[in-house]
Scaffold this active site. Sequence first.
Site, PDB file in Angstrom:
ATOM      1  N   GLU A  51       8.088  -7.445  -6.469  1.00 21.45           N
ATOM      2  CA  GLU A  51       6.654  -7.553  -6.181  1.00 21.45           C
ATOM      3  C   GLU A  51       5.921  -8.355  -7.248  1.00 21.45           C
ATOM      4  OE1 GLU A  51       5.285  -6.990  -3.434  1.00 21.45           O
ATOM      5  OE2 GLU A  51       6.981  -5.969  -2.512  1.00 21.45           O
ATOM      6  N   TYR A 134      -2.762  -4.447  -5.356  1.00 25.95           N
ATOM      7  CA  TYR A 134      -1.794  -4.830  -4.336  1.00 25.95           C
ATOM      8  C   TYR A 134      -0.380  -4.361  -4.681  1.00 25.95           C
ATOM      9  CZ  TYR A 134       1.305  -7.274  -1.301  1.00 25.95           C
ATOM     10  OH  TYR A 134       2.288  -7.531  -0.392  1.00 25.95           O
ATOM     11  N   ASP A 152      -2.743  -8.037   1.555  1.00 27.80           N
ATOM     12  CA  ASP A 152      -2.767  -9.286   0.804  1.00 27.80           C
ATOM     13  C   ASP A 152      -3.519 -10.334   1.614  1.00 27.80           C
ATOM     14  OD1 ASP A 152      -1.056  -9.896   2.844  1.00 27.80           O
ATOM     15  OD2 ASP A 152       0.428 -10.876   1.584  1.00 27.80           O
TER      16      ASP A 152
END
Length: 239
Positions: A51, A134, A152
């Site tokens: 990520e 996020y 996102d």
Amino acid sequence: MSGGVTCELVAWAAARVDWLREGLLGWFERFGRCFPWREPGRSAYEVTVAEILLQRTTAAQVAQVYPDFLRRYPAWDSLARATPAELEGVLRPLGLWRQKARALQRLARSLEERHGLMPETRRELERLPGIGPYTASAVLAVVYGQAEPLLDANLARLLGRCFGLSQTLSRSSRRRLLQALALHLVRDERSLQVNWAALDFGTLVCRPRRPLCPCCPLRSACAYALLLEPPATPSAGAP
DNA sequence: ATCCGGCAAC
DNA sequence: GTTGCCGGAT
């Protein structure tokens, strides 16, 4: 004052989101992408690293360095002890390599202090360096299986277009609306599949520029597509 | 030449 | 709340 739509979508919006979810899942079965970090059984380390690498970076680029990255740095301790020069070298193909190297190493050192144990709450996750809203959602969704929306730019664009969210909305109004829609979208047993479907769909079909509206399976429920499409011209011979 | 993209630092 | 980080895509 509580603004109903921000907590609870009106029925028509909820029904439309339900329809979008099914459309996205159907599309994903045929066209969804496979990435190593989506494989079941990935550790918190493997997911979190992916990520961070993916922040403002395309999945295709990350896929090229991810296996090598895990081979060199299989866990938080090896990453914490990595040579900055070597780490930056591995990340260079991604862009933002200086920032990513620094964030990853600071994160690795923070996690070593916790004996490699990943926090399980958003609050704790967002305290870690390199983890913002996020990425915290991604960890909660992928590692802990929570029905967290991965809101996102892809999902925001998709929902913004489908619901025709006006550009004149204030940023905070837009944010709250998107958050409410996204929450409802992933309120489902298959929330992770829904998230991945939306991300892939936003990249491949509902692209920022030149979206593929003519062959979009969601176009019949999309304000943006309906706006662009010529209003079905009556055929020449029609009465 | 401009757009795109999460987070931290300012 | 604005800016800097980096390449790729268009």
